[in-house]
Write an enzyme that holds these catalytic residues in place. Structure first.
Site: not given
Length: 381
Positions: A69, A133
């Protein structure tokens, strides 16, 4: 099967996986690792795609952890190239996630492919990849680690591919991180006319001195291998559209980055105690809502950190600084599983417009990871 790390990085960047969206990024990782012989297990929690992949069943198990991500692009028009076009201009790859941290994922996969082809894996290699994250980090690495611990999965050491190099490639690796706690403070008073303060209870008369007391404490002077802890107020507000009204509520938010001299719960208790002391004898009620996002930790110097540092020096000809500086990362969760060290690209452009890295540094990072895998199994296998 060998992997071109730069091409794989570009393929990953072209998946606009802004948290919590995956946009097919995890599929790219899974398909590539499956082709290398890894047993891949998708672990979806809530909206978040996660992946745990392992090659081999023997120990030691060396894990690589990373995230697919990325943060939002910001002003798309300000980018010199499309944020997800993954264009290479004069030897520099431009794209969201190039540094943080799709480049590192691709570099480690390419390094693993070479190690497998050379027969260097004297145990197991594994990957723990998350899509959460850059977000609230509730359904990503935290839950994968909890699941692996509950199942008794043996992971001996972990390398996280965060962009740890500070100024030049390979100048720093992270062997620990400070902890982090956020606290939301709500002060509820009594609304009234400013000319009749005795009929009201102004939340500012509690909120302001409370923040002064909290900021006035020197938390510590530092800790071995760590910089001093610091408290920063990140929000103050008293919603009020009028000039002659004492508002009923005041809010503040703060963050503390703390070293091992403290625990998150100790700091949460201190904030609550100060709030109670300041509000005593007033007609205001204070509610403190803490969120501990991670405790401070340190991977002590030893054979594992020696392997990592030596692998960097093999490529750069200089030993890196072993540091605990910077923000938080998913290493704060992985440390419950095994010792963890972070090593990756230069982080100067991460989260910026025109995030970028020279393609040569992706190739150098692959070389570091190749040496790391080789040295690791020579030392521990």
């Amino acid at each position: 099967m060998l992997i071109d790390a730069v091409n794989l990085t570009r393929e990953l960047i072209r998946r606009p996986s802004v948290t919590p969206a995956d946009a097919g990024a995890m599929d790219v990782v899974e398909e590539t690792l499956t082709g290398l012989g890894f047993a891949c297990r998708r672990m979806k929690f809530g909206e978040i795609e996660n992946l745990y992949a392992r090659l081999g069943t023997a120990r030691p198990n060396l894990c690589f952890a990373g995230h697919t991500d990325v943060v939002p692009v910001g002003d798309a028009a300000a980018w010199s190239q499309g944020a997800f076009a993954a264009e290479v201009v004069d030897g520099v790859l431009v794209g969201r996630g190039a540094v943080d941290m799709k480049g590192a994922i691709a570099a480690y996969i390419a390094a693993a492919a070479k190690a497998i082809a050379a027969g260097e894996v004297k145990g197991s290699l594994s990957f723990l990849i998350t899509g959460d994250e850059e977000g609230v980090a509730l359904d990503g690495t935290r839950k994968v680690v909890e699941t692996l611990l509950a199942e008794g999965e043996a992971v001996d050491h972990c390398v996280v591919g965060e962009p740890t190099s500070a100024q030049i490639f390979g100048d720093m690796v992270k062997v620990g991180r400070r902890g982090s706690i956020n606290a939301d403070i709500l002060v509820e008073g009594v609304q009234g006319h400013v000319a009749y303060p005795h009929r009201a209870a102004n939340p500012a008369r509690v909120l302001v001195p409370l923040l002064e007391r909290l900021q006035g404490r020197v938390l510590d002077e530092g800790y071995p291998e760590f910089q001093p802890s610091n408290l920063e107020v990140t929000l103050i507000e008293m919603p009020n559209a009028a000039t002659n009204i004492i508002p009923s509520t005041g809010r503040a938010r703060l963050n503390i980055r703390f070293n091992p001299a403290h625990t998150g719960q100790e700091l949460a208790d201190w904030i609550a105690a100060e709030a109670a002391a300041v509000s005593q004898g007033t007609r205001c009620r204070v509610t403190v809502t803490p969120q501990i996002s991670g405790e401070a930790f340190l991977t002590e110097p030893g054979p594992f950190t020696d392997v990592v540092a030596a692998a960097v020096a093999d490529v750069t000809a200089h030993l890196p600084e072993l540091s605990t500086s910077g923000g938080t990362s998913d290493a704060r969760f992985i440390r419950a599983l095994c010792p963890v060290v972070e090593v990756g690209l230069v982080g100067i452009t991460m989260h910026q417009v025109d995030e970028r890295t020279p393609v040569a540094e992706i190739e150098r990072l692959q070389a570091v990871y190749e040496r790391l895998i080789n040295r690791y199994f020579a030392a521990f296998g």
